[in-house]
Design a protein around this motif. Structure first.
Motif, short mmCIF file in Angstrom:
data_model
loop_
_atom_site.label_atom_id
_atom_site.label_comp_id
_atom_site.label_asym_id
_atom_site.label_seq_id
_atom_site.Cartn_x
_atom_site.Cartn_y
_atom_site.Cartn_z
N ASN A 289 0.81 -1.21 0.00
CA ASN A 289 0.00 0.00 0.00
C ASN A 289 0.85 1.26 0.00
OD1 ASN A 289 -2.50 -1.39 0.13
ND2 ASN A 289 -2.16 -1.76 2.32
N GLY A 290 2.15 1.11 -0.16
CA GLY A 290 3.03 2.26 -0.12
C GLY A 290 3.50 2.69 -1.50
N PHE A 291 4.38 3.67 -1.51
CA PHE A 291 4.96 4.17 -2.75
C PHE A 291 6.40 4.60 -2.47
CE2 PHE A 291 3.12 7.83 -0.59
CZ PHE A 291 4.15 8.76 -0.65
N ALA A 292 7.16 4.75 -3.53
CA ALA A 292 8.54 5.22 -3.41
C ALA A 292 8.77 6.31 -4.45
CB ALA A 292 9.53 4.08 -3.60
N VAL A 293 9.10 7.50 -3.97
CA VAL A 293 9.47 8.61 -4.84
C VAL A 293 10.99 8.77 -4.76
CG1 VAL A 293 9.29 11.09 -5.26
CG2 VAL A 293 7.27 9.79 -4.55
N ALA B 178 15.66 0.70 0.48
CA ALA B 178 14.76 1.79 0.86
C ALA B 178 13.46 1.72 0.07
CB ALA B 178 15.45 3.13 0.64
N ILE B 179 13.56 1.39 -1.23
CA ILE B 179 12.35 1.26 -2.04
C ILE B 179 11.44 0.17 -1.46
CG2 ILE B 179 11.47 0.53 -4.29
CD1 ILE B 179 13.97 1.80 -5.54
N SER B 180 12.02 -0.97 -1.14
CA SER B 180 11.24 -2.08 -0.57
C SER B 180 10.55 -1.67 0.72
CB SER B 180 12.15 -3.29 -0.31
OG SER B 180 12.68 -3.80 -1.52
N THR C 162 6.11 -0.99 1.51
CA THR C 162 5.32 -1.68 2.54
C THR C 162 4.78 -0.72 3.60
OG1 THR C 162 7.31 -2.13 3.88
CG2 THR C 162 6.66 -3.79 2.25
N THR C 163 5.04 0.59 3.44
CA THR C 163 4.55 1.59 4.38
C THR C 163 3.31 2.25 3.81
OG1 THR C 163 6.81 2.03 5.13
CG2 THR C 163 5.14 3.68 5.65
N LYS C 164 2.19 2.02 4.43
CA LYS C 164 0.91 2.49 3.89
C LYS C 164 0.85 4.00 3.83
CE LYS C 164 -4.10 1.94 4.38
NZ LYS C 164 -5.20 1.30 5.16
N GLY D 230 -1.43 11.10 -22.29
CA GLY D 230 -1.82 10.56 -23.58
C GLY D 230 -3.30 10.29 -23.69
N VAL D 231 -3.89 9.75 -22.60
CA VAL D 231 -5.31 9.38 -22.67
C VAL D 231 -6.13 10.08 -21.60
CG1 VAL D 231 -4.82 7.15 -23.69
CG2 VAL D 231 -4.89 7.34 -21.22
N GLY D 232 -5.46 10.86 -20.72
CA GLY D 232 -6.18 11.58 -19.69
C GLY D 232 -6.48 10.79 -18.45
N ALA D 233 -6.03 9.53 -18.41
CA ALA D 233 -6.25 8.73 -17.21
C ALA D 233 -5.29 9.15 -16.11
CB ALA D 233 -6.07 7.25 -17.52
N ILE D 234 -5.62 8.88 -14.88
CA ILE D 234 -4.83 9.30 -13.74
C ILE D 234 -4.50 8.11 -12.86
CG2 ILE D 234 -4.75 10.80 -11.71
CD1 ILE D 234 -4.80 12.32 -14.34
N ALA D 235 -3.21 7.94 -12.58
CA ALA D 235 -2.79 6.94 -11.59
C ALA D 235 -2.67 7.65 -10.26
CB ALA D 235 -1.45 6.35 -12.00
N LYS D 236 -3.04 7.00 -9.19
CA LYS D 236 -3.01 7.69 -7.90
C LYS D 236 -2.48 6.79 -6.80
CE LYS D 236 -7.77 6.55 -6.56
NZ LYS D 236 -9.06 7.08 -6.12
N LYS D 237 -2.04 7.46 -5.73
CA LYS D 237 -1.62 6.77 -4.51
C LYS D 237 -1.99 7.64 -3.33
CE LYS D 237 -0.16 3.55 -3.72
NZ LYS D 237 -0.78 2.33 -3.22
#
Length: 265
Positions: A39-43, A138-140, A144-146, A258-265
């Motif tokens: 449920n996490g993300f890495a920037v 760090a990415i891993s 795993t951090t919500k 390109g198609v206007g769709a949005i990915a989110k987190k």
């Protein structure tokens, strides 16, 4: 002079006097990009320069991670700083705004020195940009951090500007929205400086950033100037929600122009 725990890694440090000191690169361990679907993300924010001889290995690692990150909640941003420009080669992608962002991280991390290549993960931890094992770990951990904040972006090019509508849930006072306009790929033949004679490849080059406070409701509109050469196929837009008290990135979203769709987190 800042101390790096792993002396086998390569980095160039800028002192207060503007002098550079570089270590020797002895390579880094290889490991598969995290395959965790949590449920996490890495920037990943890399501060780099075409004028720095220690930066190409970090740029190459970033490209490898970017390629492996397809379909994962991993977001890559490369900022080309401008303080190397006076040392023999002017990086065409560099900007004082990116150097200021790195300096802001120095303030958040309570560090008086900045260096390249520096990579920051989720605004919370920094690494030498070629330290593959530490960065992948760090990415891993971050995957795993919500995430507590979700962000949705709608972006529409309109002439030389980008109209952005954002909606952030659970956002609190003191958070800012950073909108980055990113060129996905580029190559440069470097003619002078430490990388003279080399052709350097880059990915996820930040060409424009806009930083503004979130609205009190967490929803609002922004207008961003588009860089010359922008198109909807080879560029993208990434938005970050960042705590201005400590630099932590709390939410992220990418707009598919390109198609206007949005990915989110």
């Amino acid at each position: 002079m800042k101390t790096i725990k792993n002396l086998g890694l390569s980095a160039c440090f800028m002192t207060i006097l503007g002098l550079a000191a570089c270590g020797q690169d002895k390579g880094s361990a290889k490991k598969d990009t995290a395959k965790i679907s949590g449920n996490g993300f890495a920037v990943l924010e890399l501060f780099t320069s075409e004028g720095c001889s220690s930066c190409p290995p970090a740029d190459e690692l970033l490209a490898k991670i970017q390629k492996e990150a397809q379909g994962k909640d991993i977001y890559v941003l490369a900022y080309h700083v401008d303080y190397w420009d006076r040392l023999g080669w002017k990086d065409i992608f560099s900007s004082a705004n990116y150097s200021k962002r790195q300096q802001q991280y120095g303030s958040w991390f309570n560090s008086s020195q900045i260096y390249t290549p520096q990579l920051i993960v989720n605004g919370k931890a920094e690494f030498v940009g070629s330290d593959e094992a530490a960065i992948r770990n760090a990415i891993s951990n971050q995957l795993t951090t919500k995430a507590n904040i979700s962000l949705v972006l709608h972006a529409q090019p309109d002439g030389g500007k980008l109209k952005v509508h954002y909606q952030a849930s659970n956002a609190v006072k003191g958070n800012n929205l950073l909108i980055a306009v990113v060129q996905k790929n580029a190559q440069t033949k470097v003619e002078r400086g430490e990388n003279a004679g080399n052709t350097l490849s880059h990915v996820q080059i930040v060409r424009q950033i806009q930083n503004e406070p979130l609205s009190s409701t967490g929803e609002g509109n922004s207008i961003v100037e588009l860089p010359k050469g922008f198109d909807t196929q080879t560029w993208e837009v990434i938005g970050l929600i960042q705590d201005q008290s400590n630099g932590e990135i709390l939410g992220v979203a990418k707009a598919d122009l390109g198609v206007g769709a949005i990915a989110k987190k």
